[in-house]
Design a protein around this motif. Structure first.
Motif, short mmCIF file in Angstrom:
data_model
loop_
_atom_site.label_atom_id
_atom_site.label_comp_id
_atom_site.label_asym_id
_atom_site.label_seq_id
_atom_site.Cartn_x
_atom_site.Cartn_y
_atom_site.Cartn_z
N ILE A 56 34.43 33.33 42.93
CA ILE A 56 34.80 33.52 41.52
C ILE A 56 33.72 32.86 40.68
O ILE A 56 33.39 31.69 40.88
CB ILE A 56 36.18 32.94 41.22
CG1 ILE A 56 37.25 33.71 42.01
CG2 ILE A 56 36.49 32.98 39.72
CD1 ILE A 56 38.64 33.15 41.93
N THR A 57 33.17 33.61 39.73
CA THR A 57 32.04 33.11 38.93
C THR A 57 32.42 32.77 37.50
O THR A 57 31.60 32.31 36.74
CB THR A 57 30.89 34.14 38.93
OG1 THR A 57 31.39 35.39 38.42
CG2 THR A 57 30.34 34.35 40.33
N SER A 58 33.66 33.03 37.09
CA SER A 58 34.07 32.73 35.73
C SER A 58 35.02 31.54 35.70
O SER A 58 35.67 31.22 36.70
CB SER A 58 34.75 33.95 35.09
OG SER A 58 35.83 34.38 35.87
N ASN A 59 35.10 30.88 34.55
CA ASN A 59 36.02 29.77 34.36
C ASN A 59 37.32 30.34 33.81
O ASN A 59 37.33 31.00 32.78
CB ASN A 59 35.42 28.76 33.38
CG ASN A 59 36.31 27.55 33.16
OD1 ASN A 59 37.44 27.51 33.62
ND2 ASN A 59 35.79 26.57 32.46
N LEU A 60 38.42 30.08 34.49
CA LEU A 60 39.71 30.64 34.08
C LEU A 60 40.54 29.66 33.26
O LEU A 60 41.63 30.01 32.81
CB LEU A 60 40.50 31.08 35.31
CG LEU A 60 39.83 32.16 36.15
CD1 LEU A 60 40.65 32.47 37.38
CD2 LEU A 60 39.59 33.41 35.34
N ASP A 61 40.05 28.43 33.08
CA ASP A 61 40.79 27.47 32.26
C ASP A 61 40.89 27.97 30.83
O ASP A 61 39.98 28.59 30.30
CB ASP A 61 40.08 26.11 32.27
CG ASP A 61 40.12 25.43 33.63
OD1 ASP A 61 41.03 25.74 34.43
OD2 ASP A 61 39.25 24.58 33.88
N GLU A 71 40.70 38.64 33.48
CA GLU A 71 40.43 38.97 34.88
C GLU A 71 39.15 38.22 35.29
O GLU A 71 38.14 38.27 34.59
CB GLU A 71 40.22 40.47 35.02
CG GLU A 71 39.92 40.90 36.42
CD GLU A 71 41.06 41.70 37.03
OE1 GLU A 71 40.82 42.21 38.12
OE2 GLU A 71 42.13 41.82 36.46
N PRO A 72 39.20 37.50 36.39
CA PRO A 72 38.02 36.73 36.78
C PRO A 72 36.86 37.64 37.20
O PRO A 72 37.08 38.73 37.73
CB PRO A 72 38.50 35.90 37.96
CG PRO A 72 39.71 36.59 38.47
CD PRO A 72 40.31 37.32 37.32
N THR A 73 35.65 37.16 36.94
CA THR A 73 34.48 37.84 37.48
C THR A 73 34.15 37.20 38.81
O THR A 73 34.49 36.04 39.05
CB THR A 73 33.28 37.74 36.52
OG1 THR A 73 33.00 36.37 36.27
CG2 THR A 73 33.57 38.45 35.21
N TYR A 74 33.53 37.93 39.68
CA TYR A 74 33.24 37.43 41.02
C TYR A 74 31.99 38.11 41.55
O TYR A 74 31.54 39.14 41.03
CB TYR A 74 34.42 37.68 41.96
CG TYR A 74 34.82 39.13 42.06
CD1 TYR A 74 34.23 39.97 43.00
CD2 TYR A 74 35.77 39.67 41.21
CE1 TYR A 74 34.58 41.30 43.08
CE2 TYR A 74 36.13 41.01 41.30
CZ TYR A 74 35.52 41.81 42.24
OH TYR A 74 35.87 43.13 42.31
N LYS A 75 31.44 37.50 42.59
CA LYS A 75 30.34 38.13 43.29
C LYS A 75 30.70 38.15 44.78
O LYS A 75 31.45 37.29 45.25
CB LYS A 75 29.01 37.42 43.05
CG LYS A 75 28.94 36.03 43.59
CD LYS A 75 27.57 35.41 43.34
CE LYS A 75 27.52 34.02 43.98
NZ LYS A 75 26.22 33.42 43.85
#
Length: 92
Positions: A56-61, A71-75
């Motif tokens: 997961i590459t995004s901060n969800l806080d 929606e989280p970004t991911y690689k």
């Protein structure tokens, strides 16, 4: 000659394998005017699955505002399969 193990049977392949699985290979030397046919003993080998990773590459806080988190970004690396997202609530 390559063969793939399927259940308890060996199935002939038309070319060298590239997918994960259990295989065996044997060579057949055709006879000629001077020599008889010869066949090697089969050699079994395994092509194992490669590793995959998803990050997961995004901060969800976030500060509560009544809206869902984005929606989280991911690689990913390795598998080209689909990614499933599962949310869990942490309770003390």
């Amino acid at each position: 000659m390559f063969e793939k193990k399927e259940d308890d049977a060996w199935v002939s392949l038309s070319e060298a394998p590239s997918d994960a699985g259990t295989y065996r290979v044997k060579y057949i030397l055709n006879e000629d005017d001077e020599y008889a046919t010869a066949t090697s003993d089969p050699v079994e080998f395994t092509i194992t699955k490669a590793s995959s990773e998803v990050t997961i590459t995004s901060n969800l806080d976030k500060i509560y505002n009544g809206n869902k988190v984005d929606e989280p970004t991911y690689k990913t690396s390795g598998s080209a399969g689909s990614v499933s997202i599962n949310y869990q609530e942490y309770k003390d």
